[in-house]
Write an enzyme that holds these catalytic residues in place. Structure first.
Site, PDB file in Angstrom:
ATOM      1  N   HIS A 279      32.564  36.850  39.208  1.00 11.68           N
ATOM      2  CA  HIS A 279      32.353  38.131  38.522  1.00 11.68           C
ATOM      3  C   HIS A 279      31.138  38.864  39.083  1.00 11.68           C
ATOM      4  CE1 HIS A 279      34.710  36.740  34.675  1.00 11.68           C
ATOM      5  NE2 HIS A 279      35.226  36.238  35.783  1.00 11.68           N
TER       6      HIS A 279
ATOM      7  N   ASP B 210      41.209  26.875  38.360  1.00 15.69           N
ATOM      8  CA  ASP B 210      40.336  28.015  38.088  1.00 15.69           C
ATOM      9  C   ASP B 210      38.914  27.526  37.853  1.00 15.69           C
ATOM     10  OD1 ASP B 210      39.613  30.624  37.712  1.00 15.69           O
ATOM     11  OD2 ASP B 210      40.441  30.790  35.693  1.00 15.69           O
TER      12      ASP B 210
ATOM     13  N   GLU C 261      44.350  37.202  32.536  1.00 16.63           N
ATOM     14  CA  GLU C 261      43.553  36.105  32.002  1.00 16.63           C
ATOM     15  C   GLU C 261      42.158  36.582  31.636  1.00 16.63           C
ATOM     16  OE1 GLU C 261      40.896  32.453  32.146  1.00 16.63           O
ATOM     17  OE2 GLU C 261      40.747  34.330  33.247  1.00 16.63           O
ATOM     18  N   GLU C 262      41.596  37.453  32.465  1.00 13.08           N
ATOM     19  CA  GLU C 262      40.203  37.884  32.278  1.00 13.08           C
ATOM     20  C   GLU C 262      40.018  38.695  31.002  1.00 13.08           C
ATOM     21  OE1 GLU C 262      37.788  36.759  33.845  1.00 13.08           O
ATOM     22  OE2 GLU C 262      38.497  36.095  35.810  1.00 13.08           O
TER      23      GLU C 262
ATOM     24  N   ASP D  52      44.788  38.226  38.119  1.00 14.89           N
ATOM     25  CA  ASP D  52      43.882  39.354  37.877  1.00 14.89           C
ATOM     26  C   ASP D  52      42.441  38.969  38.174  1.00 14.89           C
ATOM     27  OD1 ASP D  52      43.908  37.646  35.516  1.00 14.89           O
ATOM     28  OD2 ASP D  52      42.784  39.199  34.463  1.00 14.89           O
TER      29      ASP D  52
ATOM     30  N   ASP E  46      37.912  34.063  41.774  1.00 14.92           N
ATOM     31  CA  ASP E  46      38.355  33.826  40.404  1.00 14.92           C
ATOM     32  C   ASP E  46      39.460  34.831  40.112  1.00 14.92           C
ATOM     33  OD1 ASP E  46      38.679  33.472  37.716  1.00 14.92           O
ATOM     34  OD2 ASP E  46      36.720  34.244  37.136  1.00 14.92           O
TER      35      ASP E  46
ATOM     36  N   HIS F   4      45.593  32.522  37.688  1.00 13.93           N
ATOM     37  CA  HIS F   4      45.772  33.921  37.274  1.00 13.93           C
ATOM     38  C   HIS F   4      45.539  34.875  38.441  1.00 13.93           C
ATOM     39  CE1 HIS F   4      41.384  34.921  36.663  1.00 13.93           C
ATOM     40  NE2 HIS F   4      41.289  33.656  36.348  1.00 13.93           N
TER      41      HIS F   4
HETATM   42 ZN   LIG Z   1      39.415  32.645  36.132  1.00  7.42          ZN
END
Ligand SMILES: [Zn+2]
Length: 415
Positions: free
Chosen positions: A386, A203, A180-181, A85, A146, A83
């Protein structure tokens, strides 16, 4: 072959992380932020430059590409997916990646905020990275490994295959998704266009890790209907729905069945939102369990708590609405054990120790698995995701590429 290859994953990664692709859970457009397309457009262009003629970004921001087969064997079509994003937990604007060469185990102090310190004592995985080159952000943003690590690694796989045409493989599909997030990564995916039999998301975290299990997930909405009256004349008439909601929340177990009291394979009942007025109040729950029948048990238990709370107010009533969210991908992967088995073998051929893991959450892979594309999650090397301390090593990224190279070979060999 892969031994003499000059990997490009890190060089790509350092470019991609500087493009802001943060998604927005509050937005109702798709993709939730238009800026995600800034990266997707570049990825499609770079794939075309490698000679992948059909690479393109569609109106929703998905990137699709096909690397044609170069073998006479009938090999199942494999898709690699990542992903574009990044999470909304911390800023993704003006990411300044920093390469810390030849890590020696010392504290890594991030230059733009000296209070952000990456310490071996807090991140024991760093012990495995001595001598490696670590990439971090500069202290004020997340890094975006990520999942731009997964993106860069898949791009490098494509680059590897276009430079090593003698390596035999079946048809390979590439899919890059937005959003995705925020849990909407597959909302507009065109499975026909993906056109693959099996897939792998890139991922994951530690090198050698492979995830074939996620939670099964439902949402429960409890709508409490009270009785409204003028507060000045409400004696023996008013039933305040918010107060019933308070009782329900208070009745939830304190030391079990909650996210804050569980880990490993245990699931939970988790209130995520309350909204209401005296007349009507809604509580939204998420229910999680690795076993799908375990969801039903938890939902029945929650319903009992709601019934008990509402029972003391004869004129109140409630609606109880269960919505399926996603299911443990293992239910699908167990039907196709070779998808995981080949990944295990690829990890071994890359000289890595296998670490099987389960995800206490959902992934695009779990959704794709139930959309007809069995799809476990391979490691990409991302760490402390994150957060401002997010990091990844160049060597782990290269190992992820190497694992994919072995994986496409294994699918061809076994066909
Ligand atoms: Zn991810």
């Amino acid at each position: 072959m892969v031994e003499n290859y000059r990997f490009t994953a890190a060089e790509r990664f350092l470019r991609y992380v500087q493009i802001d692709t943060q998604s927005d859970p509050q937005s109702s457009s798709f993709p939730t932020t238009a800026k995600q397309k800034d990266l997707s457009r570049i990825l499609a262009e770079e794939l075309r430059q490698m000679g992948i003629a059909d690479a393109h970004m569609d109106e929703w921001g998905y990137v699709y590409a096909t690397i044609p087969a170069n073998t006479d064997k009938k090999v199942p079509v494999i898709c690699f997916c990542a992903h574009v994003d990044t999470a909304s937990d911390c800023s993704g604007t003006h990411v300044k990646p920093v390469v810390h060469k030849n890590y020696r185990g010392d504290d890594i102090i991030l230059p733009d905020d000296k209070t952000q310190i990456l310490r071996l004592s807090e991140y024991p995985y760093l012990q495995t990275q001595i001598g490696n080159d670590i990439i971090t952000a500069s202290g004020t943003t997340l890094l975006g490994s990520d999942d731009k690590a997964g993106v860069a690694e898949i791009m490098d796989l494509a680059n590897f295959l276009s430079n090593n045409k003698e390596l035999k493989h079946g048809e390979i599909k590439i899919l890059f998704t937005p959003d995705e997030e925020v849990g909407r990564g597959v909302a507009h995916v065109d499975m026909k266009k993906v056109g693959a039999d099996f897939g792998y998301t890139l991922d994951g975290g530690e090198r050698g890790s492979l995830e074939d299990e996620t939670f099964s997930a439902d949402g429960v909405q409890v709508i409490i209907h009270g009785v409204i009256a003028h507060p000045g004349y409400a004696k023996d008439k008013m039933i305040n729905a918010m107060k019933i909601a308070g009782r329900i929340l208070d009745a939830l177990p304190k030391d079990r069945l909650s996210p804050e009291s569980t880990e490993g394979k245990r699931g939970f009942i988790h209130p995520v939102r309350v909204e209401g007025i005296a007349e009507k109040c809604t509580i939204e729950f998420i229910i999680r369990d690795f076993e799908t029948p375990g969801l039903k048990k938890k939902e029945d238990f929650l319903r009992t708590l709601v019934e008990e709370a509402v029972r003391s107010f004869p004129k109140a009533r409630f609606d109880y609405i269960v919505t399926e969210q996603y299911r443990n991908m293992k239910e699908v992967l167990d039907v196709h054990p070779h998808v995981v088995d080949y990944a295990k073998e690829a990890i071994a051929r890359a000289g890595l120790e296998l670490k099987m893991e389960s995800i206490r959450g959902g992934t695009d892979g779990s959704r794709l698995s139930f959309m007809g594309l069995p799809c476990p999650n391979l490691f990409a090397g991302e760490q402390a995701i994150h957060s401002k301390l997010e990091f990844i090593s160049i060597q782990d990224m290269n190992k992820a590429v190497e694992t994919m190279v072995h994986l496409v070979q294994i699918w061809e060999e076994k066909a």
